[in-house]
Design an enzyme around this catalytic site. Structure first.
Site, PDB file in Angstrom:
ATOM      1  N   ASP A  84       0.920  -1.129   0.090  1.00  0.00           N
ATOM      2  CA  ASP A  84       0.079   0.003  -0.065  1.00  0.00           C
ATOM      3  C   ASP A  84       0.952   1.150   0.079  1.00  0.00           C
ATOM      4  O   ASP A  84       2.016   1.158   0.534  1.00  0.00           O
ATOM      5  CB  ASP A  84      -1.038   0.044   1.089  1.00  0.00           C
ATOM      6  CG  ASP A  84      -0.281   0.121   2.442  1.00  0.00           C
ATOM      7  OD1 ASP A  84       0.641  -0.435   2.632  1.00  0.00           O
ATOM      8  OD2 ASP A  84      -0.645   0.752   3.435  1.00  0.00           O
ATOM      9  N   GLU A 146       0.076  -0.802   5.836  1.00  0.00           N
ATOM     10  CA  GLU A 146       1.190  -0.115   6.651  1.00  0.00           C
ATOM     11  C   GLU A 146       1.128   1.222   6.583  1.00  0.00           C
ATOM     12  O   GLU A 146       1.266   1.762   7.859  1.00  0.00           O
ATOM     13  CB  GLU A 146       2.587  -0.601   6.160  1.00  0.00           C
ATOM     14  CG  GLU A 146       3.634  -0.158   7.069  1.00  0.00           C
ATOM     15  CD  GLU A 146       4.221   1.161   6.839  1.00  0.00           C
ATOM     16  OE1 GLU A 146       5.019   1.847   7.933  1.00  0.00           O
ATOM     17  OE2 GLU A 146       4.113   1.867   5.813  1.00  0.00           O
TER      18      GLU A 146
END
Length: 441
Positions: A84, A146
């Site tokens: 991500d 994250e």
């Protein structure tokens, strides 16, 4: 190995660019179908290298777990990255489209090109470099949230922890000291994020009629925020821990250049610069909820909010630090204003005991790849999942590495990856797997 990796780099770069084109922003306001697409693309890359792969979701964004066995009796290495990315921000701030990777002067620009899709591809490149002769067992764990706090990571570790157990863990989400100098990250600051609300009135009133006797919430909030630093710029919250950083040469000129500090603006705080950046507490106001300049009126504002980010020493307990910050804010309420403090996020820091055979082999692999010895560095930012791994796998040697350099601008506009450094990262990781595989069993 250097020649082998060099031959692989065109395909590795092509795969990196394909990943970077996927706008996998994990923030709720963005299309989460792109995060799903990114997870599947990552899974396909790992399957192509012979790993058994599953995509797991434990209440959050999709994470990818892959495993490939090594020779009988060989150690297992877990390779971590995240797929991500941060929001791109205003496209006008970029010199090229954020999700169209573009090379300029030996750097590849694009959101996620460095943080952390290059980390994903460094792992893939190391696997490709060994081909069918993988010297260790490998587990790859690529997280999907994250950038929004890894909220489901504890559940993933609880339910899938045995799949991730390893003798060594390589977390590719940090940076090197500079271009040409590799680094192992041995300390990370922890973090606390709070929202503080200051209220002085039950409704807004005319500033001309009541100003001078009645305090407004914005001024009270500003005065409260100002109490968190002393005149030198050191954090004034009592009781917080602090440490001393590595004795590396880091002149003020380099700090100014890397941070973009304007001429005439002073550096704040005391002690060595690296201690201020890596091992001592820091407090920053990162957001305000007040009327905008364009929409403001001659009114005493009744309530105002601020978001505060506090970085804490690597060995500081996060909840204890929060309580100290909360107590400070409540105790310094100006003029009797009502102050509320809401804990939004917390995370422990990390301090590695960077000794032992795995660390020795990591340093040797870095020296081989760069042609110079690595340095141990700290990072002022927080990566709370590192502490989570350290707690879940206390016997594993944890290596915090990365592909970034001081010019990467991760999270900012014009994020970029130095392509020469990226190739050296891939060489180093391939060599590290070989060196760990050759350790006495």
């Amino acid at each position: 190995m250097r020649q082998r990796v060099a031959g692989l780099m065109p395909a590795v770069r092509a795969d990196l660019e394909a990943l970077t084109r996927i706008p996998s922003v994990s923030l709720d306001a963005f299309d989460q179908a792109n995060v799903e697409t990114s997870a599947e693309a990552t899974a396909q890359l790992l399957r192509a290298e012979g790993l058994e792969v599953e995509i797991v979701r434990e209440g959050g964004r999709p994470a990818v777990i892959g495993h490939r066995a090594g020779p009988e009796g060989a150690p297992t290495v877990m390779l971590y990255a995240h797929h991500d990315v941060q929001p791109p921000g205003d496209d006008a701030d970029w010199d090229s489209p954020p999700f169209e990777p573009t090379e300029r002067d030996g750097r590849l620009y694009g959101r996620g090109a460095a943080d952390d899709k290059a980390g994903v591809m460094a792992h893939v490149a190391a696997l490709r470099a060994h081909g069918d002769d993988l010297p260790v067992g490998v587990t790859v764990f690529v997280e999907g949230e994250e950038e929004i706090g890894s909220d489901s990571l504890p559940t993933i570790l609880e339910r899938h922890g045995e799949k991730l157990r390893a003798d060594a863990i390589v977390l590719a989400d940090s940076q090197n000291w500079d271009v040409g100098t590799p680094a192992l990250t041995t300390t990370l600051r922890g973090m606390i994020r709070v929202v503080v609300t200051v209220t002085t009135l039950d409704h807004g009133v005319h500033s001309g009629m009541f100003g001078g006797a009645v305090p407004d919430a914005i001024t009270a909030l500003v005065r409260l925020l100002a109490t968190m630093h002393d005149d030198a710029g050191d954090v004034a919250v009592a009781g917080l821990g602090a440490g001393e950083a590595s004795d590396l040469d880091y002149p003020e000129e380099r700090l100014r250049a890397e941070s973009g500090l304007l001429d005439g603006v002073e550096v704040i705080g005391s002690g060595s610069l690296l201690s201020r950046l890596w091992t001592r507490p820091a407090i920053t106001t990162i957001g305000l909820d007040t009327p905008t300049v364009e929409r403001s009126s001659n009114t005493l504002v009744p309530s105002a909010r601020a978001k505060i980010s506090m970085r804490i020493a690597p060995d500081q307990d996060d909840l204890a630090a929060y309580e100290l910050l909360r107590e400070h804010l409540l105790a310094h309420a100006p003029w009797g204003a009502r102050v509320e403090v809401e804990l939004e996020e917390k995370g422990l820091g990390f301090a590695a005991d960077a000794q032992g055979p795995v660390y020795d082999q990591a340093r040797a692999a870095f020296a081989d790849a760069w042609g110079r010895e690595p340095v141990d560095v700290g990072v002022g930012g927080s990566i709370p999942f590192v502490a989570a791994f350290a707690e879940r796998f206390p016997e594993a040697a944890i290596l915090v590495t990365g592909v970034e350099d001081p010019d990467t601008r991760a999270h900012g506009a014009n994020e970029s990856l130095h392509l020469g450094e990226f190739e050296r990262v891939c060489v180093a990781e391939a060599l590290l797997l070989a060196r760990i595989g050759a350790l006495p069993r």
